[in-house]
Design an enzyme around this catalytic site. Structure first.
Site, PDB file in Angstrom:
ATOM      1  N   GLN A 129       0.749  -1.265   0.033  1.00 26.01           N
ATOM      2  CA  GLN A 129      -0.054   0.072  -0.079  1.00 26.01           C
ATOM      3  C   GLN A 129       0.705   1.353  -0.090  1.00 26.01           C
ATOM      4  OE1 GLN A 129      -2.327   0.250   3.536  1.00 26.01           O
ATOM      5  NE2 GLN A 129      -3.057   2.144   3.404  1.00 26.01           N
ATOM      6  N   SER A 132       0.776   6.719   2.481  1.00 29.81           N
ATOM      7  CA  SER A 132       1.590   7.365   3.288  1.00 29.81           C
ATOM      8  C   SER A 132       2.810   7.909   2.802  1.00 29.81           C
ATOM      9  CB  SER A 132       1.990   6.797   4.913  1.00 29.81           C
ATOM     10  OG  SER A 132       0.852   6.249   5.143  1.00 29.81           O
ATOM     11  N   GLU A 248     -11.335  -3.184   5.875  1.00 32.38           N
ATOM     12  CA  GLU A 248     -10.407  -3.665   6.825  1.00 32.38           C
ATOM     13  C   GLU A 248     -11.291  -3.963   8.146  1.00 32.38           C
ATOM     14  OE1 GLU A 248      -7.120  -0.794   7.007  1.00 32.38           O
ATOM     15  OE2 GLU A 248      -5.945  -2.191   5.730  1.00 32.38           O
ATOM     16  N   SER A 378      -3.822   7.343  13.885  1.00 35.16           N
ATOM     17  CA  SER A 378      -3.107   7.185  15.460  1.00 35.16           C
ATOM     18  C   SER A 378      -4.390   7.432  16.343  1.00 35.16           C
ATOM     19  CB  SER A 378      -2.341   8.438  15.504  1.00 35.16           C
ATOM     20  OG  SER A 378      -2.720   9.427  15.440  1.00 35.16           O
ATOM     21  N   GLU A 380      -4.745   9.438  18.596  1.00 32.79           N
ATOM     22  CA  GLU A 380      -5.369  11.020  18.491  1.00 32.79           C
ATOM     23  C   GLU A 380      -6.293  11.200  17.526  1.00 32.79           C
ATOM     24  OE1 GLU A 380      -1.974  10.259  18.841  1.00 32.79           O
ATOM     25  OE2 GLU A 380      -1.655  10.945  20.965  1.00 32.79           O
TER      26      GLU A 380
HETATM   27  C1  LIG Z   1       3.227  -0.515  11.619  1.00 35.64           C
HETATM   28  C2  LIG Z   1       2.795   0.361  10.574  1.00 35.64           C
HETATM   29  C3  LIG Z   1       2.622   0.031   9.404  1.00 35.64           C
HETATM   30  C4  LIG Z   1       2.086   0.775   8.355  1.00 35.64           C
HETATM   31  N1  LIG Z   1       1.901   0.358   7.029  1.00 35.64           N
HETATM   32  C5  LIG Z   1       1.780   1.359   6.024  1.00 35.64           C
HETATM   33  C6  LIG Z   1       1.471   0.943   4.665  1.00 35.64           C
HETATM   34  O1  LIG Z   1       1.775  -0.331   4.349  1.00 35.64           O
HETATM   35  N2  LIG Z   1       1.369   1.809   3.806  1.00 35.64           N
HETATM   36  C7  LIG Z   1       1.131   3.155   4.085  1.00 35.64           C
HETATM   37  O2  LIG Z   1       0.747   3.910   3.146  1.00 35.64           O
HETATM   38  N3  LIG Z   1       1.129   3.591   5.375  1.00 35.64           N
HETATM   39  C8  LIG Z   1       1.493   2.564   6.121  1.00 35.64           C
HETATM   40  N4  LIG Z   1       1.357   3.084   7.640  1.00 35.64           N
HETATM   41  C9  LIG Z   1       1.545   4.524   7.859  1.00 35.64           C
HETATM   42  C10 LIG Z   1       0.368   5.015   8.810  1.00 35.64           C
HETATM   43  O3  LIG Z   1      -0.893   4.843   8.252  1.00 35.64           O
HETATM   44  C11 LIG Z   1       0.730   6.185   9.441  1.00 35.64           C
HETATM   45  O4  LIG Z   1       1.675   6.284  10.440  1.00 35.64           O
HETATM   46  C12 LIG Z   1      -0.355   6.957  10.119  1.00 35.64           C
HETATM   47  O5  LIG Z   1      -1.438   7.327   9.273  1.00 35.64           O
HETATM   48  C13 LIG Z   1       0.125   8.317  10.847  1.00 35.64           C
HETATM   49  O6  LIG Z   1       0.645   9.133  10.140  1.00 35.64           O
HETATM   50  P1  LIG Z   1       2.254   9.938  10.404  1.00 35.64           P
HETATM   51  O7  LIG Z   1       3.034   8.409  10.585  1.00 35.64           O
HETATM   52  O8  LIG Z   1       2.646  10.438   9.018  1.00 35.64           O
HETATM   53  O9  LIG Z   1       2.029  10.562  11.660  1.00 35.64           O
HETATM   54  P2  LIG Z   1       1.835  11.946  11.514  1.00 35.64           P
HETATM   55  O10 LIG Z   1       0.293  12.412  10.970  1.00 35.64           O
HETATM   56  O11 LIG Z   1       2.640  13.003  11.074  1.00 35.64           O
HETATM   57  O12 LIG Z   1       1.303  12.165  13.436  1.00 35.64           O
HETATM   58  C14 LIG Z   1       2.375  12.532  14.282  1.00 35.64           C
HETATM   59  C15 LIG Z   1       1.633  12.792  15.677  1.00 35.64           C
HETATM   60  O13 LIG Z   1       0.584  13.834  15.611  1.00 35.64           O
HETATM   61  C16 LIG Z   1      -0.646  13.403  15.829  1.00 35.64           C
HETATM   62  N5  LIG Z   1      -1.802  14.433  14.911  1.00 35.64           N
HETATM   63  C17 LIG Z   1      -1.613  14.426  13.763  1.00 35.64           C
HETATM   64  N6  LIG Z   1      -2.697  15.010  13.291  1.00 35.64           N
HETATM   65  C18 LIG Z   1      -3.436  15.354  14.380  1.00 35.64           C
HETATM   66  C19 LIG Z   1      -4.729  15.808  14.783  1.00 35.64           C
HETATM   67  N7  LIG Z   1      -5.428  16.439  13.693  1.00 35.64           N
HETATM   68  N8  LIG Z   1      -5.051  15.979  15.781  1.00 35.64           N
HETATM   69  C20 LIG Z   1      -4.257  15.558  17.066  1.00 35.64           C
HETATM   70  N9  LIG Z   1      -3.280  14.756  16.764  1.00 35.64           N
HETATM   71  C21 LIG Z   1      -2.594  14.870  15.518  1.00 35.64           C
HETATM   72  C22 LIG Z   1      -0.605  12.156  15.663  1.00 35.64           C
HETATM   73  O14 LIG Z   1      -1.610  11.595  16.474  1.00 35.64           O
HETATM   74  C23 LIG Z   1       0.847  11.503  15.886  1.00 35.64           C
HETATM   75  O15 LIG Z   1       0.750  11.472  17.476  1.00 35.64           O
HETATM   76  C24 LIG Z   1       1.882   2.110   8.790  1.00 35.64           C
HETATM   77  C25 LIG Z   1       2.157   2.643  10.095  1.00 35.64           C
HETATM   78  C26 LIG Z   1       2.551   1.707  11.092  1.00 35.64           C
HETATM   79  C27 LIG Z   1       2.951   2.310  12.323  1.00 35.64           C
END
Ligand SMILES: Cc1cc2nc3c(=O)[nH]c(=O)nc-3n(C[C@H](O)[C@H](O)[C@H](O)COP(=O)(O)OP(=O)(O)OC[C@H]3O[C@@H](n4cnc5c(N)ncnc54)[C@H](O)[C@@H]3O)c2cc1C
Length: 395
Positions: A129, A132, A248, A378, A380
């Site tokens: 996928q 991100s 899912e 997440s 949050e």
């Molecule tokens: C084990 C694992 C597997 C994954 N596999 C895939 C995959 O195969 N393909 C893929 O495309 N993605 C994948 N992901 C990505 C996943 O979808 C993202 O990590 C997730 O959507 C969070 O985005 P980010 O990591 O950019 O964090 P960010 O969006 O940058 O968030 C950082 C922090 O800010 C907080 N935050 C952000 N926005 C807000 C808000 N509006 N209000 C309050 N708090 C907020 C979040 O809760 C977090 O604590 C995977 C993630 C993990 C952990």
């Protein structure tokens, strides 16, 4: 309310259980969640996925012409299969096959379905996928990877993806990219199929704090895609992605099974380690914590079954799945933290270290449990959905 499955489904459960016992590959259970360790192991797991599809235990909701079970399908059966796989701790491939298959079935052309669905069903093709990006996770619609139309009607892709689970084993990627930079952010995104062997696709595994590499960075540098890589209408990628993510949902039932297993193992741990010269299980504070975890898992189980029931009746509410996701992921962190506390100094040892508690299971669970509070939205973001859309609180 009766959350039991009924005799027919319990009979089906026994059938699935026997199938798993007879057919699941003999890959020794590892301390934690992780991708296949090598290509041979990955091939074994994919072959196993193929057997699950062939037996009708996966992909039952597909149209019959592509191998679905038609009127014999029920979402409760998917739940039973998930629970039994978790109960047996059988290998399972966490890729994007299910996700992309629903996108293709709902939005793709007949030609795309004929080309890609058989490879998913047989376990021949691995999908990842590609959603991100380094600056677009929670706010996925802000993604910046570009897909520019070429003279032959195809697309030239440039950008970077991250967190791509199992990208290092993938034959194909399910990509979201920006096709109209001038449109409002949700409306300028398209869904595309990427052949991961094309020139310009560079997959770089990321080493995680568990010591393993489950996900990757994927760089897309002038990757040329043909016109028929587009899924559905141009610029309709946002609704395609949201619609396929809905599939899912049935996976939450497996989390209850896994959490119950963790509490069972935690109880055994409390019996085997000592506190103040006595088995830790005799300590009132330890008993109280085990009781609290058990109550929370049973509450989660009731919520999950209620959600499944609402889902099958079409009365699901927008905050139902986020409540379950929030509960299971946060509880997982608490259980693993408590297990490490009980383990004492030996808790820092990992799988393979002499003297590691439960061969490093808790150390791995402690490090990995955080991932569940991030993946798939997440904590949050889950709280925001519950508050704003469920309870109608102000933004
Ligand atoms: C084990 C694992 C597997 C994954 N596999 C895939 C995959 O195969 N393909 C893929 O495309 N993605 C994948 N992901 C990505 C996943 O979808 C993202 O990590 C997730 O959507 C969070 O985005 P980010 O990591 O950019 O964090 P960010 O969006 O940058 O968030 C950082 C922090 O800010 C907080 N935050 C952000 N926005 C807000 C808000 N509006 N209000 C309050 N708090 C907020 C979040 O809760 C977090 O604590 C995977 C993630 C993990 C952990």
């Amino acid at each position: 309310m009766d959350y039991g499955m009924g005799p027919e489904l319990e009979q089906f459960r026994l059938e699935v259980r026997a199938f798993i016992e007879a057919n699941a590959p003999a890959i020794p259970p590892k301390a934690g969640v992780r991708s296949a360790e090598n290509r041979a192991e990955h091939a074994l797991i994919m072959e196993w996925m193929g057997k699950l599809y062939a037996a009708g235990y996966m992909g039952g909701d597909w149209p019959e012409q592509y191998g679905g079970r038609g009127s014999a399908y029920s979402s409760e059966r998917d739940v039973v299969v998930g629970e039994e796989l978790a109960r047996a701790r059988a290998p399972y491939f966490a890729g994007a096959g299910e996700l992309i298959s629903h996108a293709l079935i709902d939005f793709g052309t007949e030609d795309q379905c004929q080309r890609y669905l058989p490879g998913i069903r047989s376990g021949r093709d691995t999908w990842c996928q590609l959603f991100s990006e380094p600056s677009s996770g929670s706010d996925l619609a802000s993604l910046r990877t570009k897909a520019v139309r070429t003279e032959n009607g195809g697309f030239r892709i440039n950008g970077q993806k991250v967190w791509t689970t199992n990208g290092h084993w993938a034959d194909y990627g399910y990509l979201l990219a920006r096709t109209d930079p001038d449109a409002p952010k949700h409306k300028g995104i398209s869904a595309l199929v990427v052949d991961m062997t094309l020139p310009g696709v560079d997959v770089r595994p990321l080493r995680e704090m568990t010591g393993t590499s489950d996900f990757n960075e994927v760089f897309l540098d002038n990757v040329e895609l043909p016109a028929d890589a587009l899924i559905g209408e141009l610029n309709s990628g946002w609704s395609i992605a949201n619609s396929s993510l809905v599939h899912e949902r049935s996976s939450t039932a497996t989390t209850v099974v896994r959490l119950r297993q963790s509490i069972g193992a935690l109880t055994d741990l409390a019996k085997s380690v000592h506190r103040g010269g006595r088995p830790a299980i005799e300590d009132g504070a330890v008993q109280e914590t085990l009781g609290k975890f058990t109550a929370e898992v049973e509450a989660l189980s009731a919520l999950v079954y209620a959600n499944i029931s609402r889902w099958s009746r079409g009365t699901e509410r927008v905050h139902d799945a986020p409540m379950a996701k929030l509960m299971f992921s946060e509880l997982g962190v608490e259980i693993a933290r408590f297990a490490l506390e009980l383990s004492g100094e030996a808790g820092i040892l990992v799988e393979g270290d002499p003297g590691a508690v439960d061969n490093g299971r808790w150390q791995d669970e402690f490090l990995y449990a955080r991932a569940y509070t991030i993946a798939g939205g997440s904590s949050e973001i889950m709280r925001n959905i519950i508050a704003e859309r469920g309870l109608k609180l102000p933004r």
